[in-house]
Structures are given as C-alpha cells and as structure tokens.
Write an enzyme that holds these catalytic residues in place. Structure first.
Site, PDB file in Angstrom:
ATOM      1  N   ASP A 478       0.523  -1.501  -0.072  1.00  0.00           N
ATOM      2  CA  ASP A 478      -0.161   0.372   0.392  1.00  0.00           C
ATOM      3  C   ASP A 478       0.732   1.143   0.203  1.00  0.00           C
ATOM      4  O   ASP A 478       0.811   2.183  -0.761  1.00  0.00           O
ATOM      5  CB  ASP A 478      -0.789  -0.404   1.501  1.00  0.00           C
ATOM      6  CG  ASP A 478      -0.289  -0.255   2.697  1.00  0.00           C
ATOM      7  OD1 ASP A 478       1.115  -0.411   2.497  1.00  0.00           O
ATOM      8  OD2 ASP A 478      -0.997  -0.173   3.539  1.00  0.00           O
ATOM      9  N   ARG A 482       4.306   3.588   6.209  1.00  0.00           N
ATOM     10  CA  ARG A 482       3.600   3.902   7.228  1.00  0.00           C
ATOM     11  C   ARG A 482       3.313   2.110   7.675  1.00  0.00           C
ATOM     12  O   ARG A 482       3.605   1.752   8.988  1.00  0.00           O
ATOM     13  CB  ARG A 482       2.415   4.172   7.330  1.00  0.00           C
ATOM     14  CG  ARG A 482       1.319   4.230   8.796  1.00  0.00           C
ATOM     15  CD  ARG A 482      -0.034   4.680   8.728  1.00  0.00           C
ATOM     16  NE  ARG A 482      -0.865   4.282   7.343  1.00  0.00           N
ATOM     17  CZ  ARG A 482      -1.307   4.575   6.489  1.00  0.00           C
ATOM     18  NH1 ARG A 482      -1.245   6.279   6.364  1.00  0.00           N
ATOM     19  NH2 ARG A 482      -1.809   4.280   6.185  1.00  0.00           N
ATOM     20  N   GLU A 483       3.253   0.901   6.707  1.00  0.00           N
ATOM     21  CA  GLU A 483       2.662  -0.221   6.270  1.00  0.00           C
ATOM     22  C   GLU A 483       3.298  -1.523   5.959  1.00  0.00           C
ATOM     23  O   GLU A 483       3.755  -2.670   6.298  1.00  0.00           O
ATOM     24  CB  GLU A 483       1.292  -0.409   6.294  1.00  0.00           C
ATOM     25  CG  GLU A 483      -0.013   0.410   6.874  1.00  0.00           C
ATOM     26  CD  GLU A 483      -1.118   1.010   6.887  1.00  0.00           C
ATOM     27  OE1 GLU A 483      -1.510  -0.943   6.599  1.00  0.00           O
ATOM     28  OE2 GLU A 483      -2.435   1.723   6.353  1.00  0.00           O
ATOM     29  N   ASP A 490      -5.886  -2.583  -3.024  1.00  0.00           N
ATOM     30  CA  ASP A 490      -4.727  -1.953  -3.737  1.00  0.00           C
ATOM     31  C   ASP A 490      -4.361  -2.031  -4.586  1.00  0.00           C
ATOM     32  O   ASP A 490      -4.210  -1.307  -6.045  1.00  0.00           O
ATOM     33  CB  ASP A 490      -3.648  -0.999  -2.157  1.00  0.00           C
ATOM     34  CG  ASP A 490      -4.202  -0.621  -1.296  1.00  0.00           C
ATOM     35  OD1 ASP A 490      -4.908  -1.326  -0.381  1.00  0.00           O
ATOM     36  OD2 ASP A 490      -3.669   0.286  -0.893  1.00  0.00           O
ATOM     37  N   TRP A 551     -11.219  -6.040  -1.900  1.00  0.00           N
ATOM     38  CA  TRP A 551     -10.404  -6.362  -1.526  1.00  0.00           C
ATOM     39  C   TRP A 551      -9.594  -7.046  -1.841  1.00  0.00           C
ATOM     40  O   TRP A 551      -9.137  -7.761  -2.651  1.00  0.00           O
ATOM     41  CB  TRP A 551      -9.521  -6.131   0.221  1.00  0.00           C
ATOM     42  CG  TRP A 551      -9.782  -5.216   0.287  1.00  0.00           C
ATOM     43  CD1 TRP A 551      -8.472  -4.224   0.461  1.00  0.00           C
ATOM     44  CD2 TRP A 551     -10.631  -3.587   0.049  1.00  0.00           C
ATOM     45  NE1 TRP A 551      -8.119  -2.886   0.746  1.00  0.00           N
ATOM     46  CE2 TRP A 551      -9.222  -2.654   0.643  1.00  0.00           C
ATOM     47  CE3 TRP A 551     -11.917  -3.063  -0.227  1.00  0.00           C
ATOM     48  CZ2 TRP A 551      -9.764  -0.497   0.801  1.00  0.00           C
ATOM     49  CZ3 TRP A 551     -12.053  -2.134  -0.445  1.00  0.00           C
ATOM     50  CH2 TRP A 551     -10.905  -1.089  -0.015  1.00  0.00           C
ATOM     51  N   GLU A 767      -2.048   9.131  -1.086  1.00  0.00           N
ATOM     52  CA  GLU A 767      -3.079   7.466  -0.168  1.00  0.00           C
ATOM     53  C   GLU A 767      -4.526   8.646   0.071  1.00  0.00           C
ATOM     54  O   GLU A 767      -5.699   7.797  -0.112  1.00  0.00           O
ATOM     55  CB  GLU A 767      -2.297   7.759   1.270  1.00  0.00           C
ATOM     56  CG  GLU A 767      -3.676   7.212   2.730  1.00  0.00           C
ATOM     57  CD  GLU A 767      -3.505   6.419   3.603  1.00  0.00           C
ATOM     58  OE1 GLU A 767      -2.116   7.021   3.658  1.00  0.00           O
ATOM     59  OE2 GLU A 767      -4.264   6.077   3.782  1.00  0.00           O
ATOM     60  N   HIS A 785       0.828   6.474  -2.613  1.00  0.00           N
ATOM     61  CA  HIS A 785      -0.095   5.169  -2.691  1.00  0.00           C
ATOM     62  C   HIS A 785      -0.573   4.913  -3.716  1.00  0.00           C
ATOM     63  O   HIS A 785      -0.566   6.097  -4.336  1.00  0.00           O
ATOM     64  CB  HIS A 785      -1.600   5.780  -1.919  1.00  0.00           C
ATOM     65  CG  HIS A 785      -1.335   4.934  -0.281  1.00  0.00           C
ATOM     66  ND1 HIS A 785      -0.655   5.055   0.964  1.00  0.00           N
ATOM     67  CD2 HIS A 785      -2.907   3.714   0.682  1.00  0.00           C
ATOM     68  CE1 HIS A 785      -1.158   4.786   1.390  1.00  0.00           C
ATOM     69  NE2 HIS A 785      -1.996   3.864   1.742  1.00  0.00           N
TER      70      HIS A 785
HETATM   71  C1  BGC Z   1      -4.173   1.010   4.041  1.00  0.00           C
HETATM   72  C2  BGC Z   1      -4.143   0.815   2.351  1.00  0.00           C
HETATM   73  C3  BGC Z   1      -5.411  -0.050   2.807  1.00  0.00           C
HETATM   74  C4  BGC Z   1      -6.744   0.101   3.550  1.00  0.00           C
HETATM   75  C5  BGC Z   1      -7.231  -0.893   4.251  1.00  0.00           C
HETATM   76  C6  BGC Z   1      -5.173   0.796   4.685  1.00  0.00           C
HETATM   77  O1  BGC Z   1      -4.058   1.608   5.931  1.00  0.00           O
HETATM   78  O2  BGC Z   1      -3.018   1.810   3.572  1.00  0.00           O
HETATM   79  O3  BGC Z   1      -3.807   1.302   1.178  1.00  0.00           O
HETATM   80  O4  BGC Z   1      -6.477  -0.811   1.299  1.00  0.00           O
HETATM   81  O5  BGC Z   1      -5.949   0.362   4.838  1.00  0.00           O
HETATM   82  O6  BGC Z   1      -8.919  -0.127   3.840  1.00  0.00           O
END
Ligand code: BGC
Length: 885
Positions: A478, A482-483, A490, A551, A767, A785
């Site tokens: 994503d 951060r993640e 995504d 998703w 994002e 993003h």
């Molecule tokens: C991510 C998104 C992801 C979403 C889920 C977020 O924290 O960064 O890109 O798809 O969470 O809704």
C-alpha cells in the site's frame, strides 16, 4: 539499419536470464519488423547445457511467442543453461536470437543436508501495544530508544579448508529473518534476502554462483549477519514484532565441484559459532543502529579469532516450505545526489528531490565516536522544517551510526524507508556530496510510456510510475513507509495500470502464490498478503469474517488483469481453484437474495473525500458505502469469473457466474435505486459503481447519469470517489456521453483531484486527496500510495488510444479520444508481442495519427467515423477533426 525481422526480449519464466529457478522453464520472446503484415510462421528453440545441445524443439509451425514450455530432459541442480530462438516469418524473413541464459536451483528431492541453525540469543519480551484505537488516534508514538525494545542481529560464522582446486561452487541460502552472507569478506547475498513471502508455507532460498571466489585451495570462511526482517521485526500497520516467529534461523548449503571430478559440501550446522556485533538493532521499519567500534572486523574471513563466540543450536524446521526465489531480486534502480537544505529551525536536511523507497548511504569524516543520525520523512512542514509524517508504533525510519575511525562509510543492510527528506544530526558540518540516496525496488522491465501536450499529465504519469516503483519491493504494498503491507484492494484497483508500466508477471505471480497459501479453509482471502496476524486488531479482534469485497476480490481481478495484458492463460489456470473457493464463500454469505453480503464488514468505497472531510474517520467511508459497494463488486467479480471460466472452457461455471452477476444486478437495481435512478445517498462513487457494473435498468441509468453529473457539478467539477469507484469514474462518464465532465475532473487542480497534488510539488501519488490541505498544512497521510494512480490506465487507453481488443494486445483497437482537450499524445507499449506505438496530433484542419504495431499483431483504427482494419507495421492517417466521434 533496422533489421527486417528481429527477435529481442528473450525471457525465461518472464525474467531476463534468471538465476536459480526450480520450475520447468517457459520461454518467450518479442519480435520487431520492418515492413507490413509480418507474422511468425514457425519457430525453433534450442537449449544447451554448457556446450552440449540438450533440447531442440525442431521447427514448430506456430505464431506462439510466449509461455512455451521446455520439453527436454530433466534439468540438473545448480547448472547453467543457455537457449536461443530462431523465428521465421510467413514471408521468409528469419532471425536467430542472441543466446539467453538461465541457471537452476535445486531440481531434486531430498537435497538438503544442511541444518537449520539458531543463535542462543534470548529475545526481549514483546511489549508492543495491540490497541489499534490508540494507534489510529495518534496516541502511540515510536519508542525514543529502540535499543530498549529491539534485539541485536546475530553474527554467525564457520571456516572450512579446501584441499583441491574448485571448478564450480554454488551456494543455496535462506533464513527465517533477513540475512547478509559474506564469503571471505565479500558480500554474496542479494539485498533483503530472502525477501517477503508467506514464510510458513513458502520460503524462498537464493542461489549464488560463487565459483569466482574460490581461486585457490586453502582456508575459507562464511560469515552471516541475521536480522529480524519481516519474519520477526516490527511490521505492518500495527508495528508489532514476531508476526511469523520469534527466533531467527539460518540455512545454507555450499556445493563444491572439484576440478578432479570430486565433490565437497559445506553446510550450516552445529559447527557454526555466533555472537553479536556492531548492530545494536536492525529493523526494517525502525531503522538500524550500528556501532562501528563493535564490528567484528574480518568475521567472514578465515583466521578470525572466534574463541569467544558460542556454538549455534540446531533446529528442526524442515525443508518442505523451502523453494527457489521466483522473482528478480531487489536492486538499486537509481542513485540520487541530494540537495542540502538548512531549514528555518536550523536543521540539516537532505532533499532527494523525489519521494522514494530506499535508503541513504554516506561516506563522511568525523571525530571518532560521533553518532550520526538519519531520520527519513516524506514532507517538510508548512514553514519548511523537518516533519515526521509517519505516525504509529515502531515507525522511526531513523538510522544511527557511531563512528570508530576518522572516516566512516555506511550503507544500510537491513532496513529501507519511504522518504524524500533526511534529517541529518550529529555532524558538525554536513556536506551534500557525502550522501547518496539509493532507490530500491524489485527488478522488473519498464514497458510503458505515455506523454502528451500537457506537462501536468506527464508529471502525473511520472508520479504514478514512481509510486509503483516504490510499492513493488518484494510484494505489492500500500505504501513504503507506514505499513508496507500487501493490501489486496490496492493491487486490485491498480492492476490495470501496473501491467502497462512494467512487466509484473513474475512479481505478481509470486504474490498470488502466497494468496493461495493464505486462503482460509472457508475460502476467505485475508486483507493483506502475506497475511499479518496483527492485522486482526485493525478490525477490532478475532472476527470470523476477515475478508472484504473489492479487497479479497483481488484473487480474481489481479489474475484477470494479468491475462488481459499479457495473454497468458496459465495465470488463470493456476489461480482458478482459489478464485472458485473465494466465490463459494461470497455466495454462501450472500444468501438467496445476495443482500446479506453487504451486511458483513467491508472497506466499501474507502476514503471518499466528502465523508472524510465531515467525519475525519476512514471507517465511516466503509460503513456508509459497504452495502452498495459489496453488491456491485459481487456482480463485477462474478462477471469476470464468468469470462475467466469461458477462457478455461469451463462452460458450466461460466454460465453459473454470469447468472450470479445478473442476479446481483437485479437485486441491486431493486434494492438500492429508485425507479428514476436515485440512490440512497448522494455520493458520486455509488452512482459510478452502479453505472460501471451495469447494475441499473435503462430508465434508472438515465437518471443515475443525470444525478452523477449533478453531483459533480455541485462539487465544482471535483471528484468525490473512494478506492473502489475511482478506477471507473472517468470511463463511466465517457461512456455515458459525459466526457466533458470526465475531462473537467481530470484537469481539475483543486482538491479532490489528481492535479491538486502537483500544485504542492508532489512526486508520488498520495493516499488521501487532502494529504496537504489548501492552507499548506501537512497531514499524517502517506504520500506514496499507488491506488489512486489507477487513472494511469485511462491515460494510456482513453487518451493514448490503446485498447486491447484481444488478450495480450494480439489485436488492438486504436481509438484516442481527440476531444480530451490535448494537442497531442504519445503512447509506447512494449507488449508481449513487441512494441506498439501511437502518436496523434490535432492541427487546425486535421488530425494526424501514426500507429506502429509489431509482427503478429493486427489492429482496428478509428479514423473519424470510420473503422479501418490494419495489419502490423507503420501506418499514418490524416483526417478532418470535425468528423471524429
Ligand atoms: C492502507 C490502504 C488499505 C486500507 C484498507 C490502509 O491503512 O494503507 O491502502 O487498502 O488500509 O482499507
């Protein structure tokens, strides 16, 4: 001079000269030609082991140029092969390609003699919070002294002595954790090996030909540094450690072939010894802390005194999950010399000039014992001072190095960051030339280019590409800060654009393999692949339903996008069972009238700007839109499933899924829309989804288009769509005779809109449309993003004019939208068949259009109101603009 008929782009398993494969090779090549209407009539593939021809396909009368399996004798472990193609066209032109290469990894069962080994390091107890509410509320910050909570990487080593000269040496290595392996002081391992997969089911080993390092018999040594990596480091949104296991382990096996024909072997086993060293910690997200005075210099060379080191422990992890690396490794795609900024606050900040995924390398002079700190961030604040925009637990993005000599050289080995700016601390004086920003990504071929007469769209396209590059490191993520998680949604929305920019076949095929492994027994696909157990806290605990419309549908939408772009049905075949099991789950939850599907949790049309502005809560976007979005995606994916089943000749399934899609449409139209086409909530995204999914009756459709256009007008020609609807927004408008509105939105430079970010100098896709507020306030969003970059596909197709009429662009439709407001546009796409190029220009009196198609491809060109069939080659058309559609 251009050859009349030329083979290029040889790939094996969709990779250029891959090392260490363990599957049966599948070969592909591309063709270029001069002249018109060239088709391959026959091909021949030859494969050699060293100088020995081991397979000759013979002349095969076929125009196939990709996905052609090797049919020769069984391939041997750790062996180099070369291959070559001869291709002949129907008009007797012929070309013999250059030789391409591949080498094998482990091709035999029962290969491993090495032991899994672990250090005896006792890890600190895990104290990470699982309180997602506190994290989202910004109440959890990164630890100021990460050394108090993080563990030190361990160093492992062993020596061995070669009695005889070596002819060939191949090393196979992997780890639970990330490893850096050196042989006689030379780094052998790939960056961030063994990369990120669903470790318990699928752990990749790397194959290294290390022959060149054994130039003489005598003593040698292998030294390894083992860090937490994704396996036990602080990963994902929650930033919690030990998601796959606590203790890191190592496995390697060095196979030696002596010149005299004998064989030898050196393995990871209980003869190895371990210690800690210069790294105080090394975490993918937090960063590294390296004390150069504590480095055990020469630990990977023979003769090092390891008498104070301790013996490793053998572990029984088995080898069933171990298989060969199946994508090209992570590499430094670009090096940037940064600019140095002195901020108003007096901070020294390096500016890479673009937002990237990578790290900072330096070579400085400083007093012994200086601690240099590099903190990485994506933005400066409104006043131009350094601002850490990445919030949450264990997101420091900060590397620290303590020097031991008058000059210090540093390059991170176990971390990377998402950033444009680097705050440098600890040095009396900072010199920009001492620093290099290294951009990391998984290596892939770039295959697409779009540019046009509006520099803003060119910048947008460049930003989309950069976000793709920054989010394709080991897995599609994503965001790179951060993640860094493989969020399925995504990728689902971005896939049609991703396939145009790069050849993502091998990369996404590996990810889909993990998706198959992660699929639950009830058919659910987790939100993130590889699954991160701590993600459960995001949804508030141990729910039974852990998937989401849009998703989890990635299991269907991503393979289908790959098939449409590259024409290879193998990706559908390989994933069909997973797709069906997912659809079974959806159908079972959806109940007889299908409405129950939307009652479960879904992320819905995630991040709708107007809902975000009024509630500041992304979950509200989910809750307000999930019912409609879920049902529309049910129809959409069921329809794709129907088409996929038809491609695979599964007629019964095809009928079933097309019927299911139809039922979903009927339910939708009855349940959520008035007869006049009005939806329950005045949201652009819901109208877009309803129209794009053909969810409405003709009468409703007319009303819905009217409503959508009204909402757009009321929003001042700004979009108000979330994750799931934005990919369809512009096309839907164009298809319903509202192209003007589509282009007003595309060229909108107020927020929310794509060009708004450019006014703030964005170099990647944000994002959140409001990541920087109109008053200049920088929010804590991610600035990288790729999801909203899904508009890239619209640029290539609708404006550039490149439509795939058949999978893989075997047949193309050339249909640029000349009313888009631009003077010209140029599109290049290196398709699986070869290079396609489209150039159009609008003049006062006429439109000129030039099209180049590669051998084996044909086209249908829209010229004014006419459609003209063409073969391949170069074509030029001039026509009056007023008769263009
Ligand atoms: C991510 C998104 C992801 C979403 C889920 C977020 O924290 O960064 O890109 O798809 O969470 O809704």
């Amino acid at each position: 001079m251009e050859a009349a008929y030329r083979i290029y782009g040889l790939r094996c398993l969709n990779r250029s000269n891959p090392r260490g494969i363990d599957e049966n090779p599948r070969f592909s090549w591309k063709l270029a030609g001069k002249g018109q209407d060239i088709y391959q009539k026959q091909y021949r593939i030859c494969v050699w082991e060293e100088e020995r021809l081991i397979w000759d396909s013979g002349r095969v009368f076929s125009d196939a140029t990709f996905g052609i399996p090797y049919h020769g004798p069984a391939l041997k472990t750790g062996t180099d092969y070369s291959w070559q193609v001869t291709s002949c066209s129907q008009n007797q032109a012929q070309d013999v390609s250059e030789k391409a290469f591949f080498s094998t990894g482990i091709m035999e069962a029962d290969f491993w003699r090495a032991d899994w080994v672990e250090s005896g390091l006792v890890k600190k107890p895990l104290t990470d919070t699982t309180d997602s509410g506190a994290i989202f509320a910004g109440m959890v910050t990164s630890h100021e002294h990460p050394e108090e909570i993080l563990d030190a990487p361990v160093y492992m080593r062993r020596e061995f002595c070669l009695q005889r000269p070596v002819k060939k040496a191949v090393l196979y290595a992997t780890a639970l954790g990330n490893y850096l392996l050196k042989l006689d002081g030379v780094q052998v391992s790939n960056l961030l090996a063994p990369e990120y997969t669903s470790y318990h089911k699928h752990l990749e080993y790397q194959t290294y030909d290390v022959t060149a390092l054994f130039d003489a018999p005598g003593p040698h040594a292998i030294g390894v540094i083992l860090a937490d990596g994704w396996y036990s480091g602080k990963i994902g949104l929650m930033g919690i450690g030990q998601q796959y296991g606590r203790d890191n382990a190592l496995l390697f096996q060095l196979e030696l072939f002596y010149e005299d024909g004998g064989r030898g072997r050196v393995c990871s086993d209980e003869q190895m010894r371990w210690n800690t060293g210069g790294y105080i910690y090394a975490d993918l997200f937090v960063g590294e802390y390296l004390d150069l005075a504590k480095e055990p210099k020469g630990f990977s060379e023979a003769g090092f005194d390891d008498s104070g080191w301790r013996p490793v422990k053998k572990k029984e992890y088995g080898y069933d999950m171990v298989c060969a690396q199946s994508v090209d490794p992570v590499w430094i795609v670009k090096e940037i010399k940064p600019q140095l900024i002195r901020t108003p606050k007096g901070e020294w900040v390096l500016d890479a000039g673009e937002n990237i995924c990578g790290y900072t390398r330096f070579s400085v002079k400083a007093p012994v014992g200086t601690e240099i700190s590099l903190e990485h961030s994506e933005v400066l604040n409104r006043d131009g001072n350094f601002l850490q925009n990445i919030m949450g637990q264990n997101k420091n993005q900060r590397d620290r190095v303590k020097t031991a000599e008058a000059s210090a050289v540093y390059e991170p080995k176990f971390t990377f960051h998402g950033f444009r700016y680097v705050k440098v601390e600890g040095l009396a004086e900072v010199c920009a030339e001492d620093f290099t920003i290294c951009v990391l990504t998984s290596r892939m071929d770039s295959i697409g280019r779009f540019c046009c007469s509006d520099p803003r769209l060119n910048q947008l396209e460049e930003n989309i590409f950069r976000s793709q590059q920054g989010n394709m490191l080991c897995v599609p993520t994503d965001c790179p800060q951060r993640e860094r998680a493989g969020w399925t949604g995504d990728m689902a929305v971005y896939a049609p654009t991703a396939v145009l920019h790069m050849d993502v076949q091998a990369f996404l095929r590996r990810w889909l393999k993990d998706m198959r492994f992660e699929q639950r027994s009830d058919g659910q696909i987790p939100h993130v692949i590889p699954d991160i157990p701590s993600n459960q806290y995001v949804n508030g605990g141990k729910e039974k339903h852990i998937s989401s419309a849009g998703w989890s549908d990635a299991c269907i939408l991503v393979p289908y996008a790959l098939y449409q772009a590259y024409g290879d049905a193998a990706v559908l075949q390989e994933n069909y069972c997973m797709m069906k099991r997912w659809m079974d789950y959806v159908e079972q939850c959806a109940g007889a009238d299908l409405c129950a599907w939307g009652q479960l949790f879904h992320f819905g049309d995630w991040l709708i700007p107007s809902i975000m502005a009024s509630t500041h809560n992304p979950m509200m976007t989910a809750l307000q839109t999930k019912e409609e979005a879920a049902l529309m995606y049910l129809a959409y994916t069921a329809n794709c499933m129907g088409e996929i089943a038809a491609v695979l000749h599964k007629t019964g399934d095809a009928e079933h899924y097309l019927r299911l899609a139809q039922r979903a449409r009927e339910t939708f139209s009855k349940t959520y829309v008035t007869k006049e086409g009005q939806m329950r909530q005045p949201l652009q995204g819901l109208y877009v989804l309803a129209l794009a999914g053909h969810m409405l009756t003709k009468e409703q459709e007319r009303g819905a288009v009217h409503q959508l256009c009204r909402l757009i007008e009321e929003a001042g020609d700004c979009l108000d769509t979330g994750f799931l609807s934005v990919p369809f927004l512009l096309d839907t408008l164009c298809e319903h005779h509202a192209g003007d509105a589509a282009y007003r939105i595309l060229f909108q430079d107020q927020r929310p809109g794509w060009l708004y970010a450019l006014r703030w100098g964005a170099t990647t896709i944000w994002e959140n449309w409001a990541a920087i507020l109109p008053d200049g306030t920088r929010t804590n969003s991610s600035y990288n993003h790729f999801a909203f970059g899904c508009v890239g596909d619209f640029l290539y197709r609708r404006i550039g004019g490149l439509w795939a009429e058949e999978p893989g662009y075997k047949k193309v439709r050339i249909r640029p939208d000349y009313r888009c407001g631009l003077k010209w546009a140029h599109t290049d796409y290196d398709s699986v068949y070869g290079s396609i190029s489209i150039h159009w220009e609008r003049h006062e009196q006429e439109v000129s259009l030039e099209v180049v198609l590669p051998p084996n491809v044909s086209g249908m060109v829209h010229v004014g109101a006419k459609q003209i069939e063409i073969g391949n080659g170069r074509y030029h058309f001039c026509f009056a603009p007023e008769i263009t559609e």
